[in-house]
Design an enzyme around this catalytic site. Sequence first.
Site, PDB file in Angstrom:
ATOM      1  N   ASP A  95     -10.595   3.002   2.218  1.00 57.26           N
ATOM      2  CA  ASP A  95     -10.481   2.696   3.355  1.00 57.26           C
ATOM      3  C   ASP A  95     -11.192   3.234   4.264  1.00 57.26           C
ATOM      4  O   ASP A  95     -12.252   3.147   4.841  1.00 57.26           O
ATOM      5  CB  ASP A  95      -9.401   2.477   4.573  1.00 57.26           C
ATOM      6  N   LYS A  99       0.632  -0.644  -0.020  1.00 57.43           N
ATOM      7  CA  LYS A  99      -0.363   0.383  -0.648  1.00 57.43           C
ATOM      8  C   LYS A  99       0.893   1.214   0.028  1.00 57.43           C
ATOM      9  O   LYS A  99       0.280   2.575  -0.289  1.00 57.43           O
ATOM     10  CB  LYS A  99      -0.900   0.239   1.130  1.00 57.43           C
TER      11      LYS A  99
HETATM   12  P1  NAP Z   1      -1.271  -3.860  10.280  1.00 56.43           P
HETATM   13  O1  NAP Z   1      -0.725  -2.271   9.608  1.00 56.43           O
HETATM   14  O2  NAP Z   1      -0.173  -4.577  10.202  1.00 56.43           O
HETATM   15  O3  NAP Z   1      -1.122  -3.224  12.014  1.00 56.43           O
HETATM   16  C1  NAP Z   1      -1.388  -4.213  13.206  1.00 56.43           C
HETATM   17  C2  NAP Z   1      -2.306  -3.677  14.202  1.00 56.43           C
HETATM   18  O4  NAP Z   1      -2.051  -5.161  15.212  1.00 56.43           O
HETATM   19  C3  NAP Z   1      -0.210  -2.922  15.642  1.00 56.43           C
HETATM   20  O5  NAP Z   1      -1.395  -2.119  15.954  1.00 56.43           O
HETATM   21  C4  NAP Z   1      -0.137  -4.071  15.502  1.00 56.43           C
HETATM   22  O6  NAP Z   1       0.091  -3.707  16.788  1.00 56.43           O
HETATM   23  C5  NAP Z   1      -1.274  -4.419  16.392  1.00 56.43           C
HETATM   24  N1  NAP Z   1      -1.584  -6.272  16.590  1.00 56.43           N
HETATM   25  C6  NAP Z   1      -1.134  -7.181  15.970  1.00 56.43           C
HETATM   26  N2  NAP Z   1      -0.898  -8.501  16.485  1.00 56.43           N
HETATM   27  C7  NAP Z   1      -1.255  -7.971  17.537  1.00 56.43           C
HETATM   28  C8  NAP Z   1      -1.363  -8.734  19.064  1.00 56.43           C
HETATM   29  N3  NAP Z   1      -1.229  -9.983  19.270  1.00 56.43           N
HETATM   30  N4  NAP Z   1      -1.501  -8.571  20.280  1.00 56.43           N
HETATM   31  C9  NAP Z   1      -1.660  -6.721  19.972  1.00 56.43           C
HETATM   32  N5  NAP Z   1      -1.674  -6.160  19.344  1.00 56.43           N
HETATM   33  C10 NAP Z   1      -1.001  -6.608  18.027  1.00 56.43           C
HETATM   34  O7  NAP Z   1      -1.904  -4.158   9.902  1.00 56.43           O
HETATM   35  P2  NAP Z   1      -3.815  -3.785  10.083  1.00 56.43           P
HETATM   36  O8  NAP Z   1      -2.962  -3.059   7.724  1.00 56.43           O
HETATM   37  O9  NAP Z   1      -3.643  -2.014  10.099  1.00 56.43           O
HETATM   38  O10 NAP Z   1      -4.891  -4.459   9.676  1.00 56.43           O
HETATM   39  C11 NAP Z   1      -5.240  -4.890  11.192  1.00 56.43           C
HETATM   40  C12 NAP Z   1      -6.907  -5.555  11.312  1.00 56.43           C
HETATM   41  O11 NAP Z   1      -7.437  -4.593  10.416  1.00 56.43           O
HETATM   42  C13 NAP Z   1      -6.230  -7.203  10.551  1.00 56.43           C
HETATM   43  O12 NAP Z   1      -7.870  -7.896  11.083  1.00 56.43           O
HETATM   44  C14 NAP Z   1      -6.983  -6.414   9.205  1.00 56.43           C
HETATM   45  O13 NAP Z   1      -8.046  -7.909   8.514  1.00 56.43           O
HETATM   46  C15 NAP Z   1      -8.619  -5.526   9.463  1.00 56.43           C
HETATM   47  N6  NAP Z   1      -8.608  -4.714   8.462  1.00 56.43           N
HETATM   48  C16 NAP Z   1     -10.191  -4.731   8.237  1.00 56.43           C
HETATM   49  C17 NAP Z   1     -10.225  -3.831   6.693  1.00 56.43           C
HETATM   50  C18 NAP Z   1     -11.547  -3.477   6.022  1.00 56.43           C
HETATM   51  O14 NAP Z   1     -11.861  -3.835   5.385  1.00 56.43           O
HETATM   52  N7  NAP Z   1     -12.545  -4.443   7.350  1.00 56.43           N
HETATM   53  C19 NAP Z   1      -9.038  -2.837   6.309  1.00 56.43           C
HETATM   54  C20 NAP Z   1      -8.082  -3.363   7.256  1.00 56.43           C
HETATM   55  C21 NAP Z   1      -7.921  -3.769   7.959  1.00 56.43           C
HETATM   56  P3  NAP Z   1       2.236  -3.512  16.886  1.00 56.43           P
HETATM   57  O15 NAP Z   1       1.562  -1.898  16.892  1.00 56.43           O
HETATM   58  O16 NAP Z   1       2.640  -3.922  18.567  1.00 56.43           O
HETATM   59  O17 NAP Z   1       2.465  -4.686  16.150  1.00 56.43           O
END
Ligand code: NAP
Length: 278
Positions: A107, A71
């Site tokens: 988004d 992205k």
């Molecule tokens: P990302 O950029 O990889 O960020 C992940 C976030 O989650 C970080 O803040 C990370 O914390 C935290 N995290 C991951 N594993 C964790 C754990 N075991 N315990 C505590 N914190 C944890 O991912 P993203 O793109 O933001 O996506 C995040 C979520 O949103 C995913 O589930 C994704 O499927 C969902 N999402 C949904 C949509 C939709 O359209 N519905 C769109 C985008 C994303 P750290 O900084 O400590 O690593």
Amino acid sequence: MEIKGSTKIALVIGHPIAHSLSPIMHNEAFRRLKLDNCYIAIDIAPDGLAHFIKSLKFTNILGVNVTIPHKEAVIEYLDELSEEAIILRAVNTIKITKDGLIGYNTDVFGFEKCLEGIDIPKSSALIIGAGGAAKAVVYTLCKLNVNKLYITNRTEEKAQNLIRFVSNLFNRDVSLIPFDKWNTLEPLDIVVNATPIGMEGVGGTIDIPPSIITERTTVIDLIYNPPETEFLKKAKKIGAKTLNGLKMLVYQGATSFKIWTGIDPPVETMENAIKEYI
Ligand code: NAP
């Protein structure tokens, strides 16, 4: 859907990509509107990204969605960016025009749809997470002038970076809450899980203190598979309004569809296609 010589394709690129639900909803929309288009997912390894994106303007591809991990990396190969893409430094949609490639971030529109019916300027909100999705969520809430905003994240430094980004952009206060100190907060109007905790294949659950969720709280989990995470189940038991990530997913996709085709997509058809698939 018959694939012919005239069929134009849209696609999503990521690495990995096999889990993507975008082909399900877009193909159903193309079928419903009888458009001569189809949508596929292509795995592009980071080393191949530049070659792939640079070749797009020599093709008749309808449009491209971009997901993790491309992205941000994709930006340097584009000719123009939308306002949201510039601000968030993240692109999830590319439109191919005769003048070049335009990058968008849809988004934000997807999450804005999740907030319909909530009086945002009177609301307090806690965002759990500080990754790409949390950035779009926090930006949307600030753009809509949320009253109080709290951010918490496992890695505090990333939460601080996100707070710095949004405080500078909107010239406002945003508070950092340590990951194990949510119980210090008053009851909230909005709580958003923007981490993969509770997702199919990841598991775990968010232990949110019941004191901050009441019947007036809207709890949004950006996860859509499973449709109801343990976190949403707990919130529902308390009496909170709950929403999973399906609406955000569908509306970000619907916005991409409109950008590529100029046609309003059948949003309900797209949503039902994913619900059925899950
Ligand atoms: P990302 O950029 O990889 O960020 C992940 C976030 O989650 C970080 O803040 C990370 O914390 C935290 N995290 C991951 N594993 C964790 C754990 N075991 N315990 C505590 N914190 C944890 O991912 P993203 O793109 O933001 O996506 C995040 C979520 O949103 C995913 O589930 C994704 O499927 C969902 N999402 C949904 C949509 C939709 O359209 N519905 C769109 C985008 C994303 P750290 O900084 O400590 O690593």
